[in-house]
Design a protein around this motif. Structure first.
Motif, short mmCIF file in Angstrom:
data_model
loop_
_atom_site.label_atom_id
_atom_site.label_comp_id
_atom_site.label_asym_id
_atom_site.label_seq_id
_atom_site.Cartn_x
_atom_site.Cartn_y
_atom_site.Cartn_z
N ASN A 1 0.81 -1.22 0.00
CA ASN A 1 0.00 0.00 0.00
C ASN A 1 0.84 1.27 0.00
N GLY A 2 2.16 1.14 0.05
CA GLY A 2 3.02 2.31 0.07
C GLY A 2 2.95 3.08 1.36
N GLU A 3 2.61 2.40 2.47
CA GLU A 3 2.52 3.06 3.77
C GLU A 3 3.87 3.03 4.48
N SER A 4 4.02 3.93 5.43
CA SER A 4 5.26 4.00 6.20
C SER A 4 5.43 2.75 7.05
N MET A 5 6.68 2.32 7.19
CA MET A 5 7.00 1.18 8.04
C MET A 5 7.41 1.62 9.45
N ALA A 6 7.32 2.92 9.71
CA ALA A 6 7.81 3.45 10.98
C ALA A 6 7.09 2.83 12.17
N TYR A 7 5.82 2.51 12.03
CA TYR A 7 5.05 1.95 13.14
C TYR A 7 5.64 0.61 13.60
N LEU A 8 6.20 -0.16 12.66
CA LEU A 8 6.78 -1.45 13.01
C LEU A 8 8.12 -1.31 13.70
N PHE A 9 8.70 -0.09 13.65
CA PHE A 9 10.00 0.15 14.27
C PHE A 9 9.90 1.14 15.43
N ARG A 10 8.70 1.34 15.96
CA ARG A 10 8.54 2.31 17.04
C ARG A 10 9.34 1.86 18.27
N ASN A 11 9.96 2.83 18.90
CA ASN A 11 10.79 2.59 20.09
C ASN A 11 12.01 1.72 19.82
N ILE A 12 12.36 1.52 18.54
CA ILE A 12 13.58 0.79 18.19
C ILE A 12 14.72 1.79 18.02
N ALA A 13 15.73 1.67 18.86
CA ALA A 13 16.87 2.59 18.80
C ALA A 13 17.89 2.10 17.77
N VAL A 14 18.85 2.95 17.46
CA VAL A 14 19.87 2.61 16.47
C VAL A 14 20.67 1.39 16.90
N ASP A 15 20.93 1.25 18.19
CA ASP A 15 21.76 0.14 18.68
C ASP A 15 20.98 -1.15 18.88
N ASP A 16 19.67 -1.12 18.73
CA ASP A 16 18.86 -2.33 18.96
C ASP A 16 19.01 -3.31 17.81
#
Length: 381
Positions: free
Chosen positions: A366-381
């Protein structure tokens, strides 16, 4: 209605908004997506079936099999022209056959005029071979190039062994995380988990363990010693060629020698006495190191030991060794099929991650953002 002339012929051109809208609508309705499984093994199609059930679609019709001479053949039984195609490929013990199945299917879909070909590969094979070892090769980079050449335009995977592997690809990679599902399992299935401590079986696993500990507000312990061999300590070729070879250059040149490493006796940094020890990692393959770690934790006073990881390869005699060890329970996700190992060892439990994979497929199409699946994920995680 305006008239245009092309080479002496008259052409009627309609500017009717209804006709233009109808044409666009027809194109949109034609565009869709299909989900295929690239596995020839029934055990490996279970995850694909769970994902399609969550999406509310049927699994694409295809036949994947090996000829009598072990060549892989793929027959796609329906039209894929102009559509987004998702290929779900779980990796069984026969890794190389699974890779060929994925490559052949991707190329078949490419030559069948699929619009986009997205590989859903929960466990990415050869991910441990992502660094140079003496005169070896970075096989993970080779596999990334082969997938691009076969026609893949995007990959959805989970918990890559090293996040930097994403840089090997010439197309987008979504590296999902299984930690929310494993943390939920800890909170719901481990009694008195507030008395637990998160354990890294080696310093190289400390970052992952720290992430779990901080999210659950628990303590952290790190194991270090001669029984645990980190990949970072392996020879990377910088000490070759051998020092004993005959030199034809500057014979008087004396470079300082690097002192050989010697690991100290095994130690546990952190108090595990009277606590539930939860060892976390990304891959469980050969379990000898984990069994040795469990024995040490038991000696240090841990009264219950859990082992948690995203990918449960559980190769060779892993089920037997786990059953005979001090480990009370092994928790892995279903990124890799391991039903046979569960029958051999009741200590092995499975966490289903089809939900996040299905949502990633839906958002990608659907061309939607994937940000919701990475919420609260830090760079070092």
């Amino acid at each position: 209605m305006p008239i245009r002339r092309f080479g002496g012929h008259r052409s009627l051109v309609s500017h009717s908004p209804k006709l233009s809208y109808g044409y666009r609508k027809m194109n949109i309705s034609r565009s869709g997506y299909r989900v295929f499984s690239a596995n020839s093994s029934n055990a490996c199609t279970e995850l694909a079936k769970k994902i399609t059930e969550r999406l509310g679609v049927d699994l694409g019709k295809s036949v994947v099999y090996q000829e009598s001479n072990r060549e892989t053949r793929v027959d796609v039984k329906e039209s894929v022209r102009g559509q987004d195609i998702f290929i779900i490929q779980t990796i069984p013990r026969d890794v190389n056959t699974a890779i060929m199945e994925l490559l052949v299917m991707a190329y078949a879909l490419k030559t069948s005029c699929a619009k986009n070909i997205i590989g859903v590969i929960p466990y990415f094979p050869y991910s441990k071979q992502c660094k140079m070892r003496k005169r070896g090769s970075i096989v993970c980079k080779l596999l990334a190039s082969m997938l691009a050449k076969a026609g893949l335009t995007h990959i959805i995977t989970m918990d890559l062994h090293q996040k930097e592997i994403q840089g090997f690809f010439s197309f987008p990679v979504d590296n999902l995380r299984a930690s929310p599902f494993l943390i939920q399992y800890i909170q719901e299935e481990i009694p008195d988990y507030r008395n637990a401590i998160i354990v890294a079986k080696s310093p190289s696993a400390a970052k992952r363990a720290q992430s779990y500990a901080e999210r659950m507000r628990l303590g952290l312990a790190v194991m270090h010693g001669e029984a645990h061999h980190s990949e970072l300590d392996m020879a990377d070729g910088r000490h070759s060629p051998p020092l004993s070879r005959t030199s034809t250059g500057h014979t008087g040149l004396e470079l300082p020698l690097m002192m050989a490493k010697e690991k100290p006796p095994i130690t546990v940094v952190g108090d595990v006495g009277g606590r539930i020890a939860i060892i976390v990692d990304d891959i469980i393959d050969d379990v000898e190191d984990f069994v040795a770690a469990a024995e040490i934790l038991k000696e240090r006073g841990a009264y219950k030991i859990y082992l948690m990881a995203t990918h449960g390869l559980l190769s060779a005699d892993a089920p037997r060794l786990i059953e005979e060890s001090a480990i009370d329970e092994v928790v892995v996700t279903n990124t890799v099929p391991h039903e046979v190992q569960k029958l051999q060892c009741p200590k092995i439990k499975t966490v289903d991650v089809s939900m996040i994979l299905a949502e990633a497929i839906r958002r990608t199409h659907n061309g939607e953002s994937m940000a919701y699946l990475f919420r609260n994920i830090a760079v070092d995680d």
